[in-house]
Design a protein around this motif. Structure first.
Motif, PDB file in Angstrom:
ATOM      1  N   MET A 214       0.827  -1.200   0.000  1.00  0.00           N
ATOM      2  CA  MET A 214       0.000   0.000   0.000  1.00  0.00           C
ATOM      3  C   MET A 214       0.868   1.260   0.000  1.00  0.00           C
ATOM      4  O   MET A 214       1.858   1.339   0.704  1.00  0.00           O
ATOM      5  CB  MET A 214      -0.880  -0.029   1.262  1.00  0.00           C
ATOM      6  CG  MET A 214      -1.907   1.037   1.273  1.00  0.00           C
ATOM      7  SD  MET A 214      -2.931   0.946   2.742  1.00  0.00           S
ATOM      8  CE  MET A 214      -3.604   2.587   2.638  1.00  0.00           C
ATOM      9  N   LYS A 215       0.465   2.228  -0.814  1.00  0.00           N
ATOM     10  CA  LYS A 215       1.284   3.441  -0.915  1.00  0.00           C
ATOM     11  C   LYS A 215       0.988   4.412   0.218  1.00  0.00           C
ATOM     12  O   LYS A 215      -0.132   4.476   0.727  1.00  0.00           O
ATOM     13  CB  LYS A 215       0.995   4.134  -2.248  1.00  0.00           C
ATOM     14  CG  LYS A 215       1.637   3.435  -3.421  1.00  0.00           C
ATOM     15  CD  LYS A 215       1.563   4.310  -4.666  1.00  0.00           C
ATOM     16  CE  LYS A 215       2.434   3.723  -5.753  1.00  0.00           C
ATOM     17  NZ  LYS A 215       1.821   3.878  -7.082  1.00  0.00           N
ATOM     18  N   LEU A 216       1.989   5.202   0.579  1.00  0.00           N
ATOM     19  CA  LEU A 216       1.782   6.281   1.539  1.00  0.00           C
ATOM     20  C   LEU A 216       1.039   7.408   0.834  1.00  0.00           C
ATOM     21  O   LEU A 216       1.140   7.562  -0.383  1.00  0.00           O
ATOM     22  CB  LEU A 216       3.122   6.812   2.041  1.00  0.00           C
ATOM     23  CG  LEU A 216       3.999   5.825   2.791  1.00  0.00           C
ATOM     24  CD1 LEU A 216       5.345   6.460   3.114  1.00  0.00           C
ATOM     25  CD2 LEU A 216       3.317   5.386   4.071  1.00  0.00           C
ATOM     26  N   VAL A 217       0.324   8.206   1.607  1.00  0.00           N
ATOM     27  CA  VAL A 217      -0.433   9.306   1.001  1.00  0.00           C
ATOM     28  C   VAL A 217       0.535  10.282   0.333  1.00  0.00           C
ATOM     29  O   VAL A 217       0.208  10.917  -0.682  1.00  0.00           O
ATOM     30  CB  VAL A 217      -1.350   9.983   2.048  1.00  0.00           C
ATOM     31  CG1 VAL A 217      -0.555  10.764   3.076  1.00  0.00           C
ATOM     32  CG2 VAL A 217      -2.386  10.860   1.377  1.00  0.00           C
ATOM     33  N   PHE A 218       1.764  10.351   0.830  1.00  0.00           N
ATOM     34  CA  PHE A 218       2.762  11.225   0.214  1.00  0.00           C
ATOM     35  C   PHE A 218       3.153  10.731  -1.175  1.00  0.00           C
ATOM     36  O   PHE A 218       3.463  11.497  -2.064  1.00  0.00           O
ATOM     37  CB  PHE A 218       3.998  11.303   1.111  1.00  0.00           C
ATOM     38  CG  PHE A 218       3.707  11.922   2.448  1.00  0.00           C
ATOM     39  CD1 PHE A 218       3.610  13.302   2.577  1.00  0.00           C
ATOM     40  CD2 PHE A 218       3.507  11.125   3.563  1.00  0.00           C
ATOM     41  CE1 PHE A 218       3.325  13.879   3.803  1.00  0.00           C
ATOM     42  CE2 PHE A 218       3.219  11.693   4.791  1.00  0.00           C
ATOM     43  CZ  PHE A 218       3.126  13.073   4.914  1.00  0.00           C
ATOM     44  N   GLU A 219       3.127   9.409  -1.333  1.00  0.00           N
ATOM     45  CA  GLU A 219       3.495   8.840  -2.635  1.00  0.00           C
ATOM     46  C   GLU A 219       2.380   9.023  -3.663  1.00  0.00           C
ATOM     47  O   GLU A 219       2.608   8.955  -4.856  1.00  0.00           O
ATOM     48  CB  GLU A 219       3.833   7.350  -2.467  1.00  0.00           C
ATOM     49  CG  GLU A 219       5.088   7.139  -1.636  1.00  0.00           C
ATOM     50  CD  GLU A 219       5.296   5.689  -1.200  1.00  0.00           C
ATOM     51  OE1 GLU A 219       6.429   5.224  -1.258  1.00  0.00           O
ATOM     52  OE2 GLU A 219       4.304   5.030  -0.798  1.00  0.00           O
ATOM     53  N   LEU A 220       1.155   9.228  -3.152  1.00  0.00           N
ATOM     54  CA  LEU A 220       0.026   9.460  -4.067  1.00  0.00           C
ATOM     55  C   LEU A 220      -0.007  10.913  -4.550  1.00  0.00           C
ATOM     56  O   LEU A 220      -0.704  11.251  -5.490  1.00  0.00           O
ATOM     57  CB  LEU A 220      -1.298   9.164  -3.349  1.00  0.00           C
ATOM     58  CG  LEU A 220      -1.516   7.743  -2.840  1.00  0.00           C
ATOM     59  CD1 LEU A 220      -2.832   7.665  -2.064  1.00  0.00           C
ATOM     60  CD2 LEU A 220      -1.540   6.759  -4.007  1.00  0.00           C
ATOM     61  N   SER A 221       0.753  11.744  -3.864  1.00  0.00           N
ATOM     62  CA  SER A 221       0.688  13.190  -4.103  1.00  0.00           C
ATOM     63  C   SER A 221       1.180  13.573  -5.502  1.00  0.00           C
ATOM     64  O   SER A 221       2.152  13.009  -6.008  1.00  0.00           O
ATOM     65  CB  SER A 221       1.545  13.884  -3.039  1.00  0.00           C
ATOM     66  OG  SER A 221       1.570  15.259  -3.266  1.00  0.00           O
ATOM     67  N   ARG A 222       0.446  14.512  -6.145  1.00  0.00           N
ATOM     68  CA  ARG A 222       0.862  15.087  -7.431  1.00  0.00           C
ATOM     69  C   ARG A 222       0.742  16.600  -7.295  1.00  0.00           C
ATOM     70  O   ARG A 222      -0.318  17.086  -6.861  1.00  0.00           O
ATOM     71  CB  ARG A 222      -0.038  14.616  -8.579  1.00  0.00           C
ATOM     72  CG  ARG A 222       0.057  13.134  -8.895  1.00  0.00           C
ATOM     73  CD  ARG A 222       1.424  12.757  -9.502  1.00  0.00           C
ATOM     74  NE  ARG A 222       1.530  11.318  -9.697  1.00  0.00           N
ATOM     75  CZ  ARG A 222       1.939  10.454  -8.750  1.00  0.00           C
ATOM     76  NH1 ARG A 222       2.284  10.896  -7.557  1.00  0.00           N
ATOM     77  NH2 ARG A 222       2.011   9.176  -8.992  1.00  0.00           N
ATOM     78  N   PRO A 223       1.790  17.341  -7.691  1.00  0.00           N
ATOM     79  CA  PRO A 223       1.758  18.796  -7.497  1.00  0.00           C
ATOM     80  C   PRO A 223       0.511  19.429  -8.111  1.00  0.00           C
ATOM     81  O   PRO A 223       0.134  19.090  -9.243  1.00  0.00           O
ATOM     82  CB  PRO A 223       3.026  19.276  -8.221  1.00  0.00           C
ATOM     83  CG  PRO A 223       3.910  18.077  -8.300  1.00  0.00           C
ATOM     84  CD  PRO A 223       3.020  16.877  -8.333  1.00  0.00           C
ATOM     85  N   GLY A 224      -0.137  20.257  -7.358  1.00  0.00           N
ATOM     86  CA  GLY A 224      -1.274  21.016  -7.890  1.00  0.00           C
ATOM     87  C   GLY A 224      -2.604  20.320  -7.725  1.00  0.00           C
ATOM     88  O   GLY A 224      -3.665  20.931  -7.891  1.00  0.00           O
ATOM     89  N   ARG A 225      -2.576  19.030  -7.405  1.00  0.00           N
ATOM     90  CA  ARG A 225      -3.844  18.322  -7.240  1.00  0.00           C
ATOM     91  C   ARG A 225      -4.410  18.646  -5.856  1.00  0.00           C
ATOM     92  O   ARG A 225      -3.650  18.931  -4.941  1.00  0.00           O
ATOM     93  CB  ARG A 225      -3.611  16.823  -7.360  1.00  0.00           C
ATOM     94  CG  ARG A 225      -4.825  16.096  -7.856  1.00  0.00           C
ATOM     95  CD  ARG A 225      -4.497  14.690  -8.269  1.00  0.00           C
ATOM     96  NE  ARG A 225      -3.915  14.600  -9.597  1.00  0.00           N
ATOM     97  CZ  ARG A 225      -3.432  13.464 -10.099  1.00  0.00           C
ATOM     98  NH1 ARG A 225      -3.437  12.362  -9.398  1.00  0.00           N
ATOM     99  NH2 ARG A 225      -2.932  13.435 -11.322  1.00  0.00           N
ATOM    100  N   GLY A 226      -5.711  18.606  -5.716  1.00  0.00           N
ATOM    101  CA  GLY A 226      -6.237  18.917  -4.389  1.00  0.00           C
ATOM    102  C   GLY A 226      -7.735  19.018  -4.386  1.00  0.00           C
ATOM    103  O   GLY A 226      -8.400  18.487  -5.274  1.00  0.00           O
ATOM    104  N   MET A 227      -8.260  19.677  -3.381  1.00  0.00           N
ATOM    105  CA  MET A 227      -9.721  19.746  -3.231  1.00  0.00           C
ATOM    106  C   MET A 227     -10.073  21.059  -2.563  1.00  0.00           C
ATOM    107  O   MET A 227     -10.773  21.107  -1.574  1.00  0.00           O
ATOM    108  CB  MET A 227     -10.199  18.561  -2.416  1.00  0.00           C
ATOM    109  CG  MET A 227      -9.315  18.283  -1.242  1.00  0.00           C
ATOM    110  SD  MET A 227      -9.718  16.713  -0.507  1.00  0.00           S
ATOM    111  CE  MET A 227      -8.418  16.579   0.677  1.00  0.00           C
ATOM    112  N   ASP A 228      -9.500  22.100  -3.127  1.00  0.00           N
ATOM    113  CA  ASP A 228      -9.627  23.407  -2.528  1.00  0.00           C
ATOM    114  C   ASP A 228     -10.932  24.059  -2.957  1.00  0.00           C
ATOM    115  O   ASP A 228     -11.025  24.655  -4.012  1.00  0.00           O
ATOM    116  CB  ASP A 228      -8.417  24.247  -2.950  1.00  0.00           C
ATOM    117  CG  ASP A 228      -8.403  25.575  -2.241  1.00  0.00           C
ATOM    118  OD1 ASP A 228      -9.350  25.855  -1.495  1.00  0.00           O
ATOM    119  OD2 ASP A 228      -7.441  26.312  -2.445  1.00  0.00           O
ATOM    120  N   VAL A 229     -11.941  23.908  -2.157  1.00  0.00           N
ATOM    121  CA  VAL A 229     -13.242  24.497  -2.514  1.00  0.00           C
ATOM    122  C   VAL A 229     -13.662  25.519  -1.445  1.00  0.00           C
ATOM    123  O   VAL A 229     -14.831  25.729  -1.200  1.00  0.00           O
ATOM    124  CB  VAL A 229     -14.343  23.424  -2.672  1.00  0.00           C
ATOM    125  CG1 VAL A 229     -14.099  22.604  -3.911  1.00  0.00           C
ATOM    126  CG2 VAL A 229     -14.405  22.530  -1.444  1.00  0.00           C
TER     127      VAL A 229
END
Ligand SMILES: *Cc1c(COP(=O)(O)O)cnc(C)c1O
Length: 479
Positions: free
Chosen positions: A1-16
């Motif tokens: 299982m991957k760490l949440v840091f490894e799933l991270s992609r620059p600029g992706r998010g949920m900023d609403v």
């Protein structure tokens, strides 16, 4: 299982977040960080899946049979969660004026009164955050009592070898010297050894009852008498009150102080690290030393905080883990005078039922009947087949059974401590017994093979010492 840091992609998010509608103020340069923090950037759905996946790696009471001895991993009624989440309980602030939180004060007061009745004690605090913290509080009361009488020669606390490990640790932390007394052949306190151990230097005794062998000491009245005659006080570790509640009361057995683990017996889910709470009850002679504030009812029926005259001081911020107290009160009121002893009897019945089903194969450390739990000694099986308590515990995981407590109590070298609790059905106990017996048969066929168990889990045998002593809880980005 991957760490949440490894799933991270620059600029992706949920900023609403909505646009800022208040004036902005620039912070002074010296409060700003030089580089942005390395926080993971993931979409909401990926975050949701990540945590859901993680939750599936854990085993909880809702996943299956969880006979973790001494921990009372019973089902906790969901309705008590709703009670604790009521806005009038969950959304209040600890510094609100008393007049605006009368209901919360009534909860603390009523819970204390009912738990005092269940334990046979005159006063109760629910401030401590856990069982060991409750012991610490209780032993501070005993220390303060002796000191208030100028009785400073009492520096020793007697702890039987069948005590929970927190008992000697507590006595030491409070500044006492611990004196160990051995168990007799039946698993109870050796009375002759106790008589020899007590004297003018005895501050008190800490007794875990039922003890870590699952035995209710039949000499309990003699034990408290011996300690009292020597001028010491008696502390009852009631973390495992589950088989005793509503049936026998520590106060009636001669104890001066007791703690209960609300997160074991009284309906707070635990196992993930908290929050818990201990109720510490004491006889009138110790009440002036209780941590403050306590809650008292005034003549007009309202509630207010009070400060015991010779209080040892606060042991926890504000009033303890209040939500746990709400659950405990809801649980006690729901079960009532009939339900509480019925739950206790069922806990004892379930443990004895399972013990009987297993004793034809496994060797029991002490013959029954037991209280809420029993201890299997895997030693003889290990000698014959090479399969240890650890191997048996690990193999049970493959059958959907959470392992029992292992290698505890220390006085049984290959111990498996099994506590089924009252909330399991006969069918569940039968299935669990079948799993235990199958593992036993496998050990007899090929004990060496079990060294590889579990065979179906992602993580099988982590280095538990390293995990406890040098845990890596921080992710560091690669340079
Ligand atoms: C669980 C337990 C404790 C310690 O309780 P914590 O809440 O983990 O600090 C102490 N004594 C006994 C007998 C216990 O079973």
């Amino acid at each position: 299982m991957k760490l949440v840091f490894e799933l991270s992609r620059p600029g992706r998010g949920m900023d609403v977040l909505p646009a800022c509608d208040v004036p902005e103020h620039a912070l002074d340069e010296r409060w700003l960080r030089a580089a942005a923090p390395a926080l993971p950037e993931v979409a909401e759905v990926d975050l949701d899946r990540h945590y859901h996946e993680l939750s599936k790696e854990a085993f909880g009471v809702c996943d299956g049979f969880y006979p973790l001895g001494s921990c009372t991993m019973k089902y906790n009624p969901r309705v008590n969660e709703e009670a604790a989440a009521l806005p009038g309980f969950a959304h209040i602030h600890p510094t609100q004026p008393e007049s605006t939180v009368q209901g919360a004060l009534e909860v603390i007061h009523t819970a204390g009164a009912l738990l005092g009745e269940i334990t046979g004690m005159d006063a109760v605090t629910v401030q401590p955050a856990a069982g060991a913290h409750g012991e610490f509080t209780g032993m501070l009361l005993i220390k303060a009592y002796h000191e208030s009488r100028g009785d400073t020669a009492r520096t020793k606390v007697i702890v039987p070898d069948s005590a929970h490990g927190t008992n000697p640790a507590t006595a030491t932390m409070v500044g006492f010297e611990t004196v160990n007394v051995p168990s007799n052949a039946d698993g109870g306190v050796d009375l002759d050894a106790l008589r020899e151990a007590v004297g003018p230097d005895t501050a008190g005794l800490m007794l875990t009852n039922p003890n870590t062998l699952g035995i209710f000491d039949p000499n309990i009245l003699a034990i408290t008498r011996i300690v009292h005659e020597a001028g010491g006080l008696c502390y009852y570790d009631g973390a495992n009150l589950n088989p005793v509640m509503g049936i026998a009361r520590p106060g009636d057995m001669g104890f001066d102080c007791v703690h209960l683990n609300l997160h074991k017996t009284f309906s707070t889910p635990h196992g993930g690290g908290g929050p818990g709470a201990a109720a510490v009850g004491c006889k009138a002679l110790l009440a002036p030393f209780l941590p403050g504030p306590t809650v008292e009812q005034t003549e007009d029926g309202t509630y207010r905080f009070a400060q015991p005259e010779q209080s040892i001081g606060r042991v926890k911020a504000f009033y303890g883990n209040f939500g746990v107290v709400v659950r405990a009160l809801a649980y006690v009121l729901a079960l009532g005078r009939e339900g509480i002893p019925e739950a206790a009897r069922a806990a004892v019945l379930n443990a004895n039922y399972l013990m009987k089903k297993l004793e034809g194969a496994y060797h029991m450390a002490y013959p029954g009947p037991c209280m809420h739990e029993f201890v299997i000694d895997v030693g003889p099986l290990k000698e014959r087949t090479g399969a240890s308590a650890l191997d048996v515990a690990k193999r049970l995981l493959d059958f959907g059974v959470h392992p029992p407590t292992m290698y505890f109590p220390l006085i049984v070298h290959e111990a498996l401590m099994v506590e089924p609790t009252e909330t399991e059905s006969r069918e569940t106990l039968d299935e669990a017994a079948a799993a235990f017996l199958r593992v036993y048969d496998e050990a007899c066929e090929d004990g060496e093979r079990l060294h590889g168990a579990p065979f179906t889990k992602r993580i099988g045998r982590p280095d538990e010492t390293a995990a406890a002593r040098t845990p890596i809880v921080r992710w560091t980005p690669e340079a």
